[in-house]
Design a protein around this motif. Structure first.
Motif, short mmCIF file in Angstrom:
data_model
loop_
_atom_site.label_atom_id
_atom_site.label_comp_id
_atom_site.label_asym_id
_atom_site.label_seq_id
_atom_site.Cartn_x
_atom_site.Cartn_y
_atom_site.Cartn_z
N ALA A 91 0.84 -1.21 0.00
CA ALA A 91 0.00 0.00 0.00
C ALA A 91 0.87 1.26 0.00
O ALA A 91 0.59 2.22 -0.72
CB ALA A 91 -0.93 -0.02 1.20
N MET A 92 1.92 1.24 0.79
CA MET A 92 2.83 2.40 0.83
C MET A 92 3.51 2.59 -0.51
O MET A 92 3.66 3.72 -0.99
CB MET A 92 3.87 2.23 1.94
CG MET A 92 3.28 2.29 3.35
SD MET A 92 2.41 3.83 3.69
CE MET A 92 3.72 5.00 3.61
N GLN A 93 3.93 1.50 -1.14
CA GLN A 93 4.59 1.58 -2.44
C GLN A 93 3.63 2.13 -3.49
O GLN A 93 4.01 2.91 -4.34
CB GLN A 93 5.11 0.20 -2.87
CG GLN A 93 5.91 0.21 -4.14
CD GLN A 93 7.16 1.06 -4.05
OE1 GLN A 93 7.81 1.13 -3.02
NE2 GLN A 93 7.49 1.75 -5.12
N ALA A 94 2.35 1.72 -3.42
CA ALA A 94 1.35 2.22 -4.37
C ALA A 94 1.17 3.72 -4.20
O ALA A 94 1.04 4.46 -5.20
CB ALA A 94 0.03 1.50 -4.17
N LEU A 95 1.17 4.21 -2.97
CA LEU A 95 1.05 5.64 -2.72
C LEU A 95 2.26 6.40 -3.29
O LEU A 95 2.12 7.47 -3.89
CB LEU A 95 0.93 5.92 -1.22
CG LEU A 95 -0.43 5.67 -0.59
CD1 LEU A 95 -0.36 5.85 0.92
CD2 LEU A 95 -1.47 6.61 -1.18
#
Length: 167
Positions: free
Chosen positions: A155-159
């Motif tokens: 999720a952090m990487q997607a952000l």
């Protein structure tokens, strides 16, 4: 009457077996008749690779050793051909391997077992055989702990990739 030397040897065998029973977390007693030499060799190899000790024992010696190890409830199955498999670390290995052989043989049968110093019946041994190994259980637990962390990292990487946040 046996000589003093032979009696001492037998006492040592009983003491060694009692120590093995006491230091094992699990054990399975089987009637090994009817197994071929080829199957017996494969069985012993599988047990050895799983860290399980396996031995054919005389019923009287096993009875005396079981009494010393406070497992005297196994007395009622000590007749005929008897072998015992013990494991110092893995609760399921002996049961899993021996029940697999017993399921394909008409004469090789599980008699009883023990778990943490308590005698267990055939049904409990068979249930124990169906459990996954310790390594599989640990991998499952680790995966369960790792899954939320991995999801958070994705999720952090997607952000970051969307440009919505900086790491």
């Amino acid at each position: 009457m046996p000589s003093e030397k032979i009696l001492e040897q037998k006492k040592q065998i009983v003491n060694d077996l009692a120590d093995t029973l006491s230091s094992s977390v699990a054990g399975v007693i089987v009637d090994y008749k009817g197994i071929t030499v080829e199957d017996d060799t494969k069985l012993r190899k599988d047990l050895r690779e799983a860290g399980v000790k396996y031995a054919v024992v005389k019923n009287t010696i096993l009875k005396l050793a079981a009494e010393k190890a406070e497992l005297s409830d196994i007395d009622d199955v000590l007749e005929g051909t008897t072998a015992i498999a013990t494991s110092a670390e893995d609760y399921t290995a002996a049961a899993r391997i021996l029940c697999k052989i017993a399921s394909t043989s008409k004469t090789f049968t599980v008699k009883k077992g023990f778990l943490d110093g308590k005698v267990i019946g055939v049904d409990t041994v068979e249930s124990l055989a169906k459990l996954p190994s310790k390594d599989v259980l640990l991998a499952t637990v680790c995966n369960a702990f790792n899954a939320p962390i991995a999801a958070f990292a994705r999720a952090m990487q997607a952000l970051v990739e969307k440009g919505g946040a900086t790491p």
